[in-house]
Design a protein around this motif. Sequence first.
Motif, PDB file in Angstrom:
ATOM      1  N   PRO A  72      17.260  56.350  67.009  1.00  0.00           N
ATOM      2  CA  PRO A  72      16.493  55.189  66.566  1.00  0.00           C
ATOM      3  C   PRO A  72      15.178  55.547  65.865  1.00  0.00           C
ATOM      4  O   PRO A  72      14.291  54.708  65.806  1.00  0.00           O
ATOM      5  N   ARG A  73      15.080  56.786  65.341  1.00  0.00           N
ATOM      6  CA  ARG A  73      13.837  57.182  64.693  1.00  0.00           C
ATOM      7  C   ARG A  73      13.480  56.236  63.558  1.00  0.00           C
ATOM      8  O   ARG A  73      14.364  55.770  62.847  1.00  0.00           O
ATOM      9  N   GLY A  74      12.195  55.994  63.377  1.00  0.00           N
ATOM     10  CA  GLY A  74      11.751  55.010  62.406  1.00  0.00           C
ATOM     11  C   GLY A  74      11.457  55.610  61.050  1.00  0.00           C
ATOM     12  O   GLY A  74      11.253  56.819  60.921  1.00  0.00           O
ATOM     13  N   MET A  76      11.041  54.588  56.452  1.00  0.00           N
ATOM     14  CA  MET A  76      11.044  53.647  55.341  1.00  0.00           C
ATOM     15  C   MET A  76      11.583  54.345  54.102  1.00  0.00           C
ATOM     16  O   MET A  76      11.518  55.561  53.988  1.00  0.00           O
ATOM     17  N   TYR A 100       0.760  59.634  63.420  1.00  0.00           N
ATOM     18  CA  TYR A 100       1.897  58.789  63.806  1.00  0.00           C
ATOM     19  C   TYR A 100       3.047  59.642  64.343  1.00  0.00           C
ATOM     20  O   TYR A 100       3.715  59.258  65.302  1.00  0.00           O
TER      21      TYR A 100
ATOM     22  N   ALA B  87       6.312  47.658  56.624  1.00  0.00           N
ATOM     23  CA  ALA B  87       6.352  49.055  56.182  1.00  0.00           C
ATOM     24  C   ALA B  87       5.194  49.335  55.229  1.00  0.00           C
ATOM     25  O   ALA B  87       4.585  50.409  55.283  1.00  0.00           O
ATOM     26  N   ALA B  90       2.206  49.810  57.290  1.00  0.00           N
ATOM     27  CA  ALA B  90       2.256  51.131  57.926  1.00  0.00           C
ATOM     28  C   ALA B  90       1.842  52.219  56.935  1.00  0.00           C
ATOM     29  O   ALA B  90       1.047  53.107  57.261  1.00  0.00           O
ATOM     30  N   GLN B 238       1.616  50.667  65.887  1.00  0.00           N
ATOM     31  CA  GLN B 238       2.823  50.205  65.210  1.00  0.00           C
ATOM     32  C   GLN B 238       3.998  50.991  65.756  1.00  0.00           C
ATOM     33  O   GLN B 238       3.963  52.220  65.800  1.00  0.00           O
ATOM     34  N   GLY B 239       5.015  50.274  66.178  1.00  0.00           N
ATOM     35  CA  GLY B 239       6.269  50.913  66.566  1.00  0.00           C
ATOM     36  C   GLY B 239       7.245  50.757  65.411  1.00  0.00           C
ATOM     37  O   GLY B 239       7.302  49.692  64.800  1.00  0.00           O
ATOM     38  N   ILE B 240       7.950  51.830  65.102  1.00  0.00           N
ATOM     39  CA  ILE B 240       8.883  51.817  63.965  1.00  0.00           C
ATOM     40  C   ILE B 240      10.207  52.405  64.430  1.00  0.00           C
ATOM     41  O   ILE B 240      10.224  53.504  64.987  1.00  0.00           O
ATOM     42  N   ALA B 241      11.300  51.686  64.203  1.00  0.00           N
ATOM     43  CA  ALA B 241      12.593  52.215  64.635  1.00  0.00           C
ATOM     44  C   ALA B 241      13.705  51.785  63.690  1.00  0.00           C
ATOM     45  O   ALA B 241      13.573  50.819  62.946  1.00  0.00           O
ATOM     46  N   THR B 242      14.791  52.539  63.728  1.00  0.00           N
ATOM     47  CA  THR B 242      15.994  52.175  62.969  1.00  0.00           C
ATOM     48  C   THR B 242      17.175  52.074  63.931  1.00  0.00           C
ATOM     49  O   THR B 242      17.126  52.588  65.050  1.00  0.00           O
ATOM     50  N   GLN B 265       7.469  51.599  71.744  1.00  0.00           N
ATOM     51  CA  GLN B 265       6.463  52.462  71.116  1.00  0.00           C
ATOM     52  C   GLN B 265       5.120  51.734  70.979  1.00  0.00           C
ATOM     53  O   GLN B 265       4.071  52.283  71.298  1.00  0.00           O
ATOM     54  N   TYR B 382       9.892  46.819  62.963  1.00  0.00           N
ATOM     55  CA  TYR B 382       8.485  47.185  62.990  1.00  0.00           C
ATOM     56  C   TYR B 382       7.803  46.221  63.953  1.00  0.00           C
ATOM     57  O   TYR B 382       7.928  45.008  63.805  1.00  0.00           O
TER      58      TYR B 382
END
Lengths: 391, 391
Positions: A72-74, A76, A100, B87, B90, B238-242, B265, B382
Amino acid sequence: MTAAIIGVGMTRFGRDLEHQLPELAFKAIDEALRDAGVSKEDIGFIAFGNVGGWSGEFFPLPIVCEYAGLNPRGGMRVEAACASGSAALAAACMAVESGYADIALAVGAERMNELASTPAIVELLGRGGNFFWEFEMLGLTFPAYYALFARAYMDEYGATEEDLAKIAVKNHYYGSMNPKAQFQKKITIEDVLNSRYVAWPLKLYDCSPITDGAAAAVVASERIASRLTDTPIWVKSQGIATAPANLTMRRDLLSIESVVEAARQAYRKARIEDPVRSLDLALVHDCFTIAEIIAYEDLGFARRGGGYLLAREEQTYIGGLIPVNTDGGLKAKGHPIAASGLAMIYEAVKQLRQEVDRGRQAPIKHGQALIHNVGGTGHFAYVTILSLEKP
Amino acid sequence: MTAAIIGVGMTRFGRDLEHQLPELAFKAIDEALRDAGVSKEDIGFIAFGNVGGWSGEFFPLPIVCEYAGLNPRGGMRVEAACASGSAALAAACMAVESGYADIALAVGAERMNELASTPAIVELLGRGGNFFWEFEMLGLTFPAYYALFARAYMDEYGATEEDLAKIAVKNHYYGSMNPKAQFQKKITIEDVLNSRYVAWPLKLYDCSPITDGAAAAVVASERIASRLTDTPIWVKSQGIATAPANLTMRRDLLSIESVVEAARQAYRKARIEDPVRSLDLALVHDCFTIAEIIAYEDLGFARRGGGYLLAREEQTYIGGLIPVNTDGGLKAKGHPIAASGLAMIYEAVKQLRQEVDRGRQAPIKHGQALIHNVGGTGHFAYVTILSLEKP
């Protein structure tokens, strides 16, 4: 804080209709992770350079993350036209330098040949100019922009088609020794001069090809980098600039304003006053042969109007004033838009580490290399200075 | 280092075929710069969120920079599907926190109505899922994804179409008081229930609209922010994930895995253990009514299966447990893809500064707000925590 590149990877560039975008990206990612000696789990942020348009997937990063097992790493997607690879490096560096992430991945991938030889690619590349006014209304294709630059340059300074051809011959010479290059064969001045016109005075061999490929870099924070490798390659500075897409807004056609500005930023931050005496080599954005000659001047390797003389006197071969495009350049190595910037980073890192095969290895004296990556016709410019020495 | 938002701006969202993308972007940029009290010359980096596809310009950032007079400032386009606005924030924060720039601009803009009511927009939005397998092969449109989520949720927990309708009624209620909203009229439960099905059980009033608009935020470094304004709004985390685009790769349809990860996060970094007791309000990504209900659970506002009860009991109005979407949400305010995240930031900043009109102003006790921005069907998430207090 400073970031360092601790691993690089790239696919062999070329025509590749067999592999989808995530497969190309994965090959480059996998090689970069192995080179860095880190695993997917160590990655904290992913910046993915991709222009797309020719690809089926409209939102490519999740597909790449899924295929490469990076969820699940973030992250863009970043885009700066043909400079998207350098933009991905910038975003990865900022992610690390801002705290970050400890380790970030910059990836660039493009799959272009599926549209090659169709009118669609002429239109898509035409959008690399000013789409509404200059492509749609005036009919300027992408090679036509650079043909205008070439014509203006030749008229102003007396450069000839042979001078442009020298760039293609040099870059094919180095491409012939690069196992990752799309074209691995030498060519002659006559080959270039006898090739057909694409947009006068530019001929087929003055143009970079349509390419499928991917490249990646692993970027780590100061603390991590020195622990993981003996040869971290420090990102000493990056200059980033934009300029009008519209040619009517430019001062002249003899220089790319955004490059001059990005170089100014990069040199100042890296404290470089005399680039030729401070850099071991440069990778420049030779989407067309004329672009490399103008780059010599915009980057301060030659005085105004003196760029073509560097080509004529073969001063940008290894052993000359400053080696340029020792990997074959976009011309011979290939130009998969968003991967190109990171492929230049790949070559610069390998050169600084002295891991390149004999014949292509530049002498490393200053421990510094420059990467020049242009988006569109100068809409974007990214100039990056890599160094063996921690800034 | 920490970054703060010192200015915000946005256009009135709606159907706007008269203004081109650079004009929309400029309006938001101009308002944000005035709000921050800085000029174009102070900007050191531009992160531009834009999905495009529906726009003529393939490389929109240079066109925007040219129109807004931002050249030669550097930047990049960023894309995280419908989370592109977050994004952009960020990227702007990372540019400032890494020391690349003292002041950065995050902009998001989208011009979608030119394709509205054409099959092209159904296909483009369909690509917000998994394009190759699920749109092309199975025919899943974008609303159909969320209809599957709604069906699964209703079957599992016993939520009803009326519960979903409560979200639309609430968001239209707040939209009716927001001069920037696309729809400024209240609706009733009956209006929602009597509207036509788009993808059963989702009806027209369960869906966010097609919108043209832009939003922007000026981000400054710690040093600069406190000097320029008395009320810097700090970007605390900010939490960022995929997550996989492909539904077959998901554990279930009752939760968006990337949101759970991004929230984890963001809460950890902001040291938030009990969100409901730590936040004054939340802006959540209600592209469909069911999305807001699932968000309540993924963000920890309610236990699993309890999200629809918050809606039923009207706990997310001002005065309830936690006010959500006080600006009308994507549902009533409108959803110009890449502008939406920054429009949520706009609302959160105005709320924390207590600059919102009576009736829509939430009480500010904790000085903290949450912004939840989802890309695709959860490909990207996000989660941003803004705070009046310097972290």
